[in-house]
Scaffold this active site. Structure first.
Site, PDB file in Angstrom:
ATOM      1  CG  HIS A   1      -1.119  -1.486 -12.970  1.00 42.57           C
ATOM      2  ND1 HIS A   1      -0.274  -0.428 -12.793  1.00 42.57           N
ATOM      3  CD2 HIS A   1      -1.411  -1.500 -14.290  1.00 42.57           C
ATOM      4  CE1 HIS A   1      -0.076   0.180 -13.952  1.00 42.57           C
ATOM      5  NE2 HIS A   1      -0.755  -0.459 -14.878  1.00 42.57           N
TER       6      HIS A   1
ATOM      7  CG  PHE B   1       3.872  -3.421 -14.056  1.00 41.68           C
ATOM      8  CD1 PHE B   1       2.693  -3.679 -13.391  1.00 41.68           C
ATOM      9  CD2 PHE B   1       4.781  -2.550 -13.464  1.00 41.68           C
ATOM     10  CE1 PHE B   1       2.409  -3.095 -12.160  1.00 41.68           C
ATOM     11  CE2 PHE B   1       4.515  -1.966 -12.241  1.00 41.68           C
ATOM     12  CZ  PHE B   1       3.323  -2.235 -11.589  1.00 41.68           C
TER      13      PHE B   1
ATOM     14  CE  LYS C   1       3.338  -7.221  -7.469  1.00 46.54           C
ATOM     15  NZ  LYS C   1       2.632  -6.089  -8.006  1.00 46.54           N
TER      16      LYS C   1
ATOM     17  NE  ARG D   1       3.993   0.028   4.154  1.00 42.43           N
ATOM     18  CZ  ARG D   1       3.277   1.086   4.506  1.00 42.43           C
ATOM     19  NH1 ARG D   1       3.589   1.733   5.627  1.00 42.43           N
ATOM     20  NH2 ARG D   1       2.276   1.519   3.770  1.00 42.43           N
TER      21      ARG D   1
ATOM     22  CG  ASP E   1      -0.318  -4.972  -9.042  1.00 39.33           C
ATOM     23  OD1 ASP E   1      -0.611  -5.224 -10.236  1.00 39.33           O
ATOM     24  OD2 ASP E   1       0.408  -4.018  -8.722  1.00 39.33           O
TER      25      ASP E   1
ATOM     26  CG  ASN F   1      -2.002  -1.071   1.114  1.00 36.59           C
ATOM     27  OD1 ASN F   1      -2.770  -1.110   0.158  1.00 36.59           O
ATOM     28  ND2 ASN F   1      -2.032  -1.953   2.083  1.00 36.59           N
TER      29      ASN F   1
END
Length: 421
Positions: free
Chosen positions: A281, A328, A260, A195, A279, A140
């Site tokens: 995208h 990508f 991912k 994280r 992901d 994120n």
């Protein structure tokens, strides 16, 4: 302490373009020195500086007074040869990229259509531990913030290498350095959020609960860590080679690692070329260009995640993750400036009894200017959890060309006047 003379390595932009490769979100440690188009990063205990022209890659380093990095190659004929080996290994220069692009283009018309503007994109062969922690940070997040976090890790916990032009350069910290008692709280104070817990817990697992060399042991034997001799691997299958599946499942046991992130580490840290990180995208690319989700498969779940990866592996082969990364990159907003300016003129003539109507429509399309780096978002969250949050392709979204302006001119000419001598 200063830099050595520039060394020259003949390599064309079609085989390696560092400006694209280092910007597209594979590694978050490279610093762009804007004044002279130079890139800098510490690799294996060496401060490496790069620049490039159309035919050669130029590299140089400084001699560090600190102890050698544990993963640095053993001294051989000279320090120069060691540095060259680092460059060649890191940029994966043993593969002929032109041949790979030709192969992928012959198998996939969509790749052939889009890849021509994005040559020279190579998959980096990063240190596995660095790739693992970096992609845990990427959850994120966007490129600028990930890079800031990785730099903080190096500055606070990595070994010091040198200070050049007022900037301190550190190598990436070891698992042991990130497994200390106060690491989690310190990282939270530095802005890592949730994280911090994942990084600390994963460092503890790798440094204390796994045997030495466990992470590098998950590497593709055909593409091992620096200094390790390659050996033949297993036969390729649609779901990937057995070693890739084993590495992927092993990484999922770590904290903060979803499918991912595991695939990113497999591809960019462990050398598994068939790893295809999916992901939202990439899911949108699969839906738009490869007709996924046209029937009952409307959302990205475990079944569709695996289906997308298997489809691309079947289409592109052992280096499917590499081909996927090209598409990508071609789809990122940060590279929209590659679009060439175009002008389209349509003339429509309508002939009636009394007059002729001439309608001229001029549409000018220009390449998008790349946004500032901090605005570029490359989400690498756990796709299986976040896919439904991100929304589908916006209604009316263009195919990548922005119509900057459109002018329509309509002229009506009397037939009597037009035909008058």
């Amino acid at each position: 302490m200063g830099f050595s003379e520039w060394r020259k390595l003949p390599v064309s932009l079609s085989e390696l373009c560092i400006n694209t490769t280092l910007r597209c979100g594979q590694s978050f440690r490279w610093q762009k020195i804007s004044d002279n188009e130079e890139w800098r990063c510490v690799l294996h205990g060496r401060l490496l500086s790069l620049k490039q022209d159309s035919s050669c890659l130029y590299y140089r380093t400084i001699q560090s007074s600190s102890a050698p990095h544990p993963s640095a190659p053993a001294p051989q004929s000279s320090a120069d040869s060691d540095l060259l080996r680092i460059v060649q290994h890191y940029f994966n220069l043993s593969s002929n990229l032109t041949d790979l692009y030709t192969q992928w283009s012959s198998q996939d018309p969509n790749f052939k259509k889009k890849a021509a503007q994005f040559t020279g994109i190579r998959i980096l062969r990063q240190d596995a531990w660095e790739a693992l922690v970096s992609f845990i940070c990427s959850s994120n997040n966007n490129i600028a913030r990930i890079s800031q976090m990785v730099e903080k890790l190096c500055l606070h916990y990595g070994p010091f290498i040198a200070t050049i032009e007022g900037r301190a350069y550190h190598d990436f910290p070891s698992p042991e350095a990130l497994a200390g008692k106060d690491v989690e709280s310190n990282l939270r104070s530095l802005g890592f959020g949730y994280r911090a817990k994942y990084i600390y817990q994963t460092a503890v697992i790798v440094s204390r609960d796994r045997e030495d060399g466990w992470l590098d042991g998950l590497s593709n034997p055909e593409s091992p860590a620096l200094g390790v001799e390659s050996r033949p691997g297993d036969e390729m299958k649609p779901q990937g080679r057995p070693g890739y599946r084993e590495a992927h499942e092993s990484l999922l046991e770590l904290q903060g690692v979803g499918p991912k992130v595991a695939d990113c580490v497999c591809l960019m840290g462990l050398g598994w070329g068939e790893s295809v990180p999916v992901d939202t995208h990439v899911w949108q690319i699969a839906q738009r260009d490869y007709r996924f989700g046209k029937s009952s498969q409307k959302t990205l779940n475990k079944a569709t995640y695996d289906a997308v990866g298997n489809h691309f592996r079947k289409l592109w082969g052992k280096e499917a993750g590499w081909a996927h990364s090209v598409l990508f990159t071609a789809d990122l907003r940060s590279f929209a400036d590659r679009l060439a300016a175009t002008k389209k003129v349509d003339v429509d003539v309508k002939d009636s009894k009394s007059q002729v109507e001439i309608k001229t429509e001029v549409t000018t399309a220009v390449g998008l200017k790349a946004p500032k780096e901090e605005d570029v978002e490359i989400k690498v969250e756990d796709a299986l959890e976040e896919a439904t949050k991100r929304g589908k392709k916006r209604k009316g979204q263009s195919d990548g060309v922005v119509h900057a302006s459109k002018t329509v001119e309509t002229r009506r000419v009397s037939k009597r006047l037009r035909d008058k001598p």
